[in-house]
Design a protein around this motif. Structure first.
Motif, PDB file in Angstrom:
ATOM      1  N   UNK A 123       0.836  -1.200   0.000  1.00  0.00           N
ATOM      2  CA  UNK A 123       0.000   0.000   0.000  1.00  0.00           C
ATOM      3  C   UNK A 123       0.876   1.258   0.000  1.00  0.00           C
ATOM      4  N   UNK A 124       0.509   2.208  -0.850  1.00  0.00           N
ATOM      5  CA  UNK A 124       1.189   3.506  -0.886  1.00  0.00           C
ATOM      6  C   UNK A 124       0.590   4.408   0.191  1.00  0.00           C
ATOM      7  N   UNK A 125       1.419   4.852   1.112  1.00  0.00           N
ATOM      8  CA  UNK A 125       0.954   5.704   2.203  1.00  0.00           C
ATOM      9  C   UNK A 125       1.308   7.165   1.945  1.00  0.00           C
ATOM     10  N   UNK A 126       0.483   8.049   2.494  1.00  0.00           N
ATOM     11  CA  UNK A 126       0.712   9.487   2.396  1.00  0.00           C
ATOM     12  C   UNK A 126       1.348  10.004   3.680  1.00  0.00           C
ATOM     13  N   UNK A 127       2.009  11.129   3.576  1.00  0.00           N
ATOM     14  CA  UNK A 127       2.665  11.703   4.756  1.00  0.00           C
ATOM     15  C   UNK A 127       1.669  12.096   5.832  1.00  0.00           C
ATOM     16  N   UNK A 128       0.432  12.402   5.433  1.00  0.00           N
ATOM     17  CA  UNK A 128      -0.567  12.837   6.416  1.00  0.00           C
ATOM     18  C   UNK A 128      -1.465  11.695   6.895  1.00  0.00           C
ATOM     19  N   UNK A 129      -1.148  10.459   6.522  1.00  0.00           N
ATOM     20  CA  UNK A 129      -1.919   9.320   7.025  1.00  0.00           C
ATOM     21  C   UNK A 129      -1.669   9.127   8.521  1.00  0.00           C
ATOM     22  N   UNK A 180      -7.687  11.446   0.865  1.00  0.00           N
ATOM     23  CA  UNK A 180      -6.878  12.005   1.952  1.00  0.00           C
ATOM     24  C   UNK A 180      -7.629  13.167   2.603  1.00  0.00           C
ATOM     25  N   UNK A 181      -7.338  13.433   3.880  1.00  0.00           N
ATOM     26  CA  UNK A 181      -6.443  12.692   4.790  1.00  0.00           C
ATOM     27  C   UNK A 181      -7.131  11.437   5.312  1.00  0.00           C
ATOM     28  N   UNK A 182      -6.357  10.376   5.467  1.00  0.00           N
ATOM     29  CA  UNK A 182      -6.913   9.082   5.847  1.00  0.00           C
ATOM     30  C   UNK A 182      -6.559   8.737   7.289  1.00  0.00           C
ATOM     31  N   UNK A 183      -7.580   8.308   8.039  1.00  0.00           N
ATOM     32  CA  UNK A 183      -7.361   7.758   9.376  1.00  0.00           C
ATOM     33  C   UNK A 183      -7.603   6.261   9.273  1.00  0.00           C
ATOM     34  N   UNK A 184      -6.531   5.506   9.110  1.00  0.00           N
ATOM     35  CA  UNK A 184      -6.610   4.069   8.883  1.00  0.00           C
ATOM     36  C   UNK A 184      -6.542   3.319  10.215  1.00  0.00           C
ATOM     37  N   UNK A 244       5.073   2.229   6.235  1.00  0.00           N
ATOM     38  CA  UNK A 244       4.892   2.690   7.617  1.00  0.00           C
ATOM     39  C   UNK A 244       6.249   3.000   8.229  1.00  0.00           C
ATOM     40  N   UNK A 245       7.205   2.095   8.014  1.00  0.00           N
ATOM     41  CA  UNK A 245       8.553   2.284   8.529  1.00  0.00           C
ATOM     42  C   UNK A 245       9.367   3.195   7.623  1.00  0.00           C
ATOM     43  N   UNK A 246       9.251   3.020   6.314  1.00  0.00           N
ATOM     44  CA  UNK A 246      10.049   3.789   5.366  1.00  0.00           C
ATOM     45  C   UNK A 246       9.739   5.289   5.430  1.00  0.00           C
ATOM     46  N   UNK A 247       8.463   5.632   5.527  1.00  0.00           N
ATOM     47  CA  UNK A 247       8.058   7.038   5.567  1.00  0.00           C
ATOM     48  C   UNK A 247       7.817   7.540   6.983  1.00  0.00           C
ATOM     49  N   UNK A 248       7.973   6.634   7.958  1.00  0.00           N
ATOM     50  CA  UNK A 248       7.728   6.975   9.371  1.00  0.00           C
ATOM     51  C   UNK A 248       6.346   7.602   9.543  1.00  0.00           C
ATOM     52  N   UNK A 249       5.344   6.852   9.125  1.00  0.00           N
ATOM     53  CA  UNK A 249       3.955   7.304   9.209  1.00  0.00           C
ATOM     54  C   UNK A 249       3.495   7.286  10.665  1.00  0.00           C
ATOM     55  N   UNK A 250       2.726   8.263  11.044  1.00  0.00           N
ATOM     56  CA  UNK A 250       2.253   8.381  12.421  1.00  0.00           C
ATOM     57  C   UNK A 250       1.293   7.250  12.770  1.00  0.00           C
ATOM     58  N   UNK A 265      -0.861  15.284  17.127  1.00  0.00           N
ATOM     59  CA  UNK A 265      -0.475  14.208  16.230  1.00  0.00           C
ATOM     60  C   UNK A 265      -1.221  14.298  14.908  1.00  0.00           C
ATOM     61  N   UNK A 266      -2.453  14.732  14.955  1.00  0.00           N
ATOM     62  CA  UNK A 266      -3.257  14.842  13.739  1.00  0.00           C
ATOM     63  C   UNK A 266      -2.786  15.981  12.848  1.00  0.00           C
ATOM     64  N   UNK A 267      -1.912  16.837  13.367  1.00  0.00           N
ATOM     65  CA  UNK A 267      -1.326  17.874  12.529  1.00  0.00           C
ATOM     66  C   UNK A 267      -2.165  19.124  12.399  1.00  0.00           C
ATOM     67  N   UNK A 268      -3.086  19.339  13.322  1.00  0.00           N
ATOM     68  CA  UNK A 268      -3.936  20.524  13.259  1.00  0.00           C
ATOM     69  C   UNK A 268      -4.002  21.188  14.626  1.00  0.00           C
TER      70      UNK A 268
END
Length: 328
Positions: free
Chosen positions: A85-91, A142-146, A159-165, A254-257
């Protein structure tokens, strides 16, 4: 005899499996299942025949997905697709063992990210890795709360490569066990559980259940997270979330807002309401009103009527006339 290690969590004895949950007459759980097909494991039953039919994938017991979820592919291929799965920075990904408050936390994070204080029309399963796989995740806006109940090694590589929250929520195992039992008890056959709580607790402690033992889940996450330093994982406790205030401040960061205080207060009220026994959220996202809630509403209405009758102004004399005289 299966060796076990007993530890205490929140004052509750937890049996950590130091060997396979199977005895010598059962097939051991392995990670090298044949790729052509994943067998249904029928051995997850007690002598009374009560238990579960699970499949095995990467050493973990999982529910057997119905054909409509597979769309002509094998279960193994669908599960393997999660890692691509391709993850986004804001996931943001909520990670938890079943019945630890995933849906509750998912609703709260969605409110904090959107600023809209209302229930989502969708349920959290519409954004759960092991339900929608790669195809469904890629289609989400986006933005996705998975969310997921899977261990770290089975999540997308990015998740590890992009250090997704990630947010990992933990709950008192006694409550997890009882909540899990209630869910299965209320589920129709063949997916439900026909035994009693004592029988279910034994299966729960030995990991003879979908997603395995809760203790194994926690220990696996701890070990896998240690091999991925720098991964932003916020660890929360369900019991702490019920107090709401401090965790919500951390969550909105953490949600960035930067949420206004008004929004934080409303979400806090929402979270507190969800933690009360008289309001329950079903799997369909609907609110179930119980007897306690009805009595509360009736009592509030009666109190309001009483106040209106007592302090209703009169045309001559009475309380209303005295007030007007004083004000003048």
């Amino acid at each position: 005899m299966i060796p076990n290690l007993i530890v205490q969590v929140w004052g509750f004895d937890i049996r950590l499996n130091t060997a396979s949950v199977f005895d010598k007459n059962q097939t051991a759980m392995t990670t090298d299942q044949p790729s052509e097909a994943l067998p249904i494991v029928h051995e997850l039953r007690n002598p009374k025949g009560h238990g579960f039919d699970c499949m095995v994938f990467d050493g973990l017991y999982l529910f057997v997905p119905p054909p409509f979820m597979l769309k002509g592919e094998t279960a193994e291929k669908r599960l393997q697709s999660i890692q691509e799965i391709e993850l986004n920075d804001d996931d943001v990904i909520i990670c938890a063992y079943p019945k630890c408050g995933t849906h509750w936390l998912w609703e709260v994070v969605e409110m904090l990210r959107s600023g809209v204080i209302e229930y989502r029309k969708e349920v959290k399963e519409t954004q759960e890795f092991e339900i929608i796989y790669k195809e469904g995740t890629d289609a989400l806006p986006a933005p996705r709360t998975l969310n997921t109940h899977l261990p770290l090694r089975m999540l997308p590589k990015q998740v590890v490569e992009k250090k997704v929250k990630c947010i990992k929520i933990i709950r008192n195992p006694k409550d997890v066990c009882v909540s899990f039992f209630n869910q299965y008890r209320d589920t129709v056959a063949p997916a439900g559980f026909e035994g009693d709580l004592e029988e279910f607790t034994e299966l729960f402690l030995y990991g003879k259940i979908c997603f395995g033992a809760y203790s194994d889940y926690l220990l696996t996450w701890k070990a896998e997270l240690a091999r991925s330093p720098g991964l932003p994982v916020l660890e929360m406790f369900y019991e702490e979330m019920k107090m709401a205030h401090r965790p919500l401040n951390i969550l909105h960061d953490l949600a960035g807002r930067n949420m206004p205080d008004r929004v934080i207060a409303l979400v806090t009220l929402f979270a507190n309401k969800l933690s009360q026994r008289q309001i329950a959220i079903s799997a369909l996202g609907l609110m179930t009103i119980t007897k306690d809630t009805i009595l509360t509403i009736v009592g509030t209405l009666l109190t309001y009527v009483f106040i209106v009758i007592q302090f209703k102004p009169e045309s001559t004399g009475g309380m209303g006339q005295d007030t007007n005289t004083t004000a003048g």
